[in-house]
Design an enzyme around this catalytic site. Structure first.
Site, PDB file in Angstrom:
ATOM      1  N   GLU A 194       0.820  -1.219   0.000  1.00  0.00           N
ATOM      2  CA  GLU A 194       0.000   0.000   0.000  1.00  0.00           C
ATOM      3  C   GLU A 194       0.851   1.267   0.000  1.00  0.00           C
ATOM      4  OE1 GLU A 194      -0.432  -2.539   2.124  1.00  0.00           O
ATOM      5  OE2 GLU A 194      -2.347  -3.407   1.511  1.00  0.00           O
ATOM      6  N   PHE A 248      -6.125   0.622   5.687  1.00  0.00           N
ATOM      7  CA  PHE A 248      -4.861   0.584   4.948  1.00  0.00           C
ATOM      8  C   PHE A 248      -4.743   1.806   4.042  1.00  0.00           C
ATOM      9  CE2 PHE A 248      -6.118  -4.133   5.110  1.00  0.00           C
ATOM     10  CZ  PHE A 248      -5.752  -4.213   6.433  1.00  0.00           C
ATOM     11  N   ARG A 297     -18.365  -1.615   0.528  1.00  0.00           N
ATOM     12  CA  ARG A 297     -18.289  -2.258  -0.783  1.00  0.00           C
ATOM     13  C   ARG A 297     -19.670  -2.774  -1.203  1.00  0.00           C
ATOM     14  NH1 ARG A 297     -14.437  -6.987  -0.289  1.00  0.00           N
ATOM     15  NH2 ARG A 297     -14.892  -6.748   1.925  1.00  0.00           N
TER      16      ARG A 297
END
Lengths: 319, 285
Positions: A64, A89, A173
């Protein structure tokens, strides 16, 4: 201009799919858009972009920090990168990269942090972020949006794609309940008054806007008139609207899928305190706790972030 | 390399080294060791290898430099000033309040600086992204990533190296300044890196060249070879000395950041500046 949906019980397109399809469509006509993924394409629907725009889909692997730095480099070359990873993240893990290679260096990076707060669901406490907004608020120039539904999220993605700078948006999501009617448009940095009311002002953002609207209806049934603002842009904050709508209210409550420390509630508190608004105020959110594992619904109840919990907070404050 | 070119680059290196010493002494402190060890590299880049236009720092076809070991800004600024990106007088403003020359490079402040660095490791990813962008645009340009040996303690560097190798970003020429020392001592004592050459090869860099850090001809030849190597990732390791070029500073126990606060150190700097001045005068005559 926005219009509320006729049926709040219906869910829209899964939000990750909204992001990826919207981006993929934009990429058809904007060759400066690139998308970076850290080995989560199978989890984020960015396979849509991978298929439609293989050259500008950049697979970073599980790295990341490098993803954010690479995005910054692409920005130096004039590209407008979008990146995705899970919320924790996308912010706390890569904060220095976003801050220095991104914001401080005047680069453009659009960050989709998925599954904020209780949306982490079965991924549990390790994947829960209730501090992403707090972190991003402290980053100079960063713009922060928390989408209420699919319609608003699509608008946010299009808006960010046309802008320069660091833009963070957080969204489940999965599919969430509709708040807005298709075709609604918004103004960045401007809150939306969804229902007018006289007794209490509820300032909220994100997918729990629909829960706040449920709470307003429940309160109405008990004779309490609640006004709900969707403050989908958390930074820059629409302080003017808060001060205007606070006038004459008996209580103000902020309601967020985020820690009560540093997020929307803190931002609202700062506006109220600095403007000497002496109205009883309560921040309703995750109460300085770590996340937990469970389904999204179970976690929403566990952390007292449902419409009924909000009703209880409002009634407690009005006592 | 012909003798005329070598002479020119040697002269440029002397000027850059003299500038570094002068501006750090003027400031009274600064990152001397790591600036001195990239002087010859800067001379090769700005005197020969780089495609840049000082009159148009944002030229779209320019090559890019990312000084990931951002604390060596003084060497970069000196090269940029010698090349005419900004007036040489500006060098003495290093670290003045609000100056265009902060100790760590800032792309929003300094002509010729394309990426902000200083938080070690981050420039590696930025360089990878720049090189990736150049490829996406189908351009024949190079990105020179200068990374410190101590900096390679940072994990982010190795994430970036994996990407550069896996995506065959041959246009990103990775240059490791292996000057053997970092702030707290020798790299082998702080966190033994073992062999950078073997590490880079293991990370998929199929052309890894080791050259003396102060050998202008060898550095330039290595860059030529890297440019010609189109099929994979390129790395050049500068086998050098921290504080390079002035014996006193090479041998100084702690030479990462130097304070000019006693007669001995000031004399060493003055002597070196005078010697470089004489050399430059002689060469230019």
């Amino acid at each position: 201009m926005f219009k509320l949906t006729d049926d709040r019980s219906k869910k829209g397109t899964p939000l990750a799919k909204v992001v990826m399809q919207t981006l993929s469509d934009l990429m058809n006509t904007d060759d400066k858009l690139v998308f970076l993924e850290a080995d989560l394409a199978g989890a984020s629907s960015s396979t849509i972009i991978q298929k439609d725009h293989p050259e500008r889909f950049i697979q970073m692997g599980i790295a990341e920090a490098n993803m954010i730095g690479t995005a910054a480099g692409l920005s130096v070359e004039g590209f407008k990168p979008f990146v995705h990873t899970f919320g924790p993240f996308a912010t706390r893990r890569v904060y220095d990269q976003l801050y220095l290679s991104g914001a401080y260096a005047h680069n453009t990076i659009n960050v989709y942090g998925s599954d904020p707060g209780f949306d982490a669901g079965p991924n549990g406490g390790t994947h829960t972020t209730w501090e992403d907004v707090a972190l991003m608020r402290a980053m100079p120039t960063a713009v922060i949006c928390d989408a209420a539904d699919a319609v608003q999220l699509e608008w946010i993605v299009k808006e960010f794609a046309s802008m320069k700078g660091i833009h963070y948006f957080r969204a489940n999501r999965k599919d969430v309940r509709n708040v807005y009617a298709p075709g609604s448009t918004f103004q960045l940095g401007k809150g939306n008054v969804l229902t007018k009311g006289d007794d209490v002002l509820i300032i909220t953002a994100g997918q729990i806007v629909s829960d706040a609207l449920d709470a307003a209806e429940k309160l109405a049934a008990e004779g309490i008139s609640a006004e709900v603002i969707d403050m989908f842009t958390i930074k820059p904050l629409d302080a003017e609207l808060i001060l205007k709508e606070a006038k004459g209210k008996k209580a103000i409550v902020s309601f967020e899928n985020h820690s009560i420390i540093g997020g929307l509630g803190s931002a609202v508190a700062e506006v109220l305190a600095e403007n000497a608004v002496g109205i009883p105020f309560k921040r309703h959110g995750a109460n300085d706790v770590f996340g937990q594992v469970g389904t999204q619904d179970w976690l929403q109840k566990e952390f007292k972030l449902t419409a009924d919990d909000l009703v209880a907070t409002v009634k407690g404050l009005l006592k | 390399m012909d003798k005329v070119e070598l002479k020119e680059l040697t002269l440029l290196a002397a000027k850059i080294r003299k500038d570094v010493l002068e501006l750090l002494k003027h400031r009274g402190y600064g990152h001397l060791g790591g600036s001195m060890s990239i002087v010859e590299l800067m001379a090769v880049l700005y005197g020969k290898q780089l495609r840049v236009d000082p009159a148009n720092p944002q030229w779209e076809d320019r090559d890019m430099v990312v000084l990931s070991k951002g604390h060596s800004g003084p060497a970069w600024y000196s090269a940029l000033a010698e090349k005419g990106f900004f007036p040489k007088e500006k060098l003495m403003t290093l670290n003045d309040g609000g100056t265009m020359l902060p100790s760590h490079p800032d792309r929003t402040k300094t002509p010729g600086v394309d990426m902000t660095t200083g938080s070690l490791g981050q420039g590696t990813s930025a360089a990878a992204g720049i090189a990736y962008g150049q490829k996406l645009k189908g351009q024949d340009r190079y990105t020179y990533l200068i990374v410190g040996d101590g900096e390679l303690n940072e994990g982010q560097c190795w994430e970036a190296f994996m990407l550069i190798a896996a995506r065959k970003l041959n246009n990103c020429i990775v240059i490791i300044d292996d000057n053997k020392r970092q702030l707290d001592g020798y790299t082998k004592d702080v966190l033994n890196p073992f062999s950078f050459e073997e590490k880079m090869k293991a990370f998929g860099f199929d052309l890894v060249q080791v050259v003396k850090g102060n050998d202008i001809e060898a550095i330039s030849n290595a860059i030529d070879k890297a440019k010609a190597h189109k099929d994979g990732a390129n790395c050049i390791i500068l086998d050098g000395i921290k504080g390079s070029g002035v014996k006193y500073f090479e041998e100084l126990k702690s030479n990462h950041s130097v304070k000019f606060n006693n007669d001995e150190i000031n004399k060493a700097a003055d002597d070196a500046i005078a010697a470089l001045g004489e050399f430059i005068e002689k060469e230019e005559a």
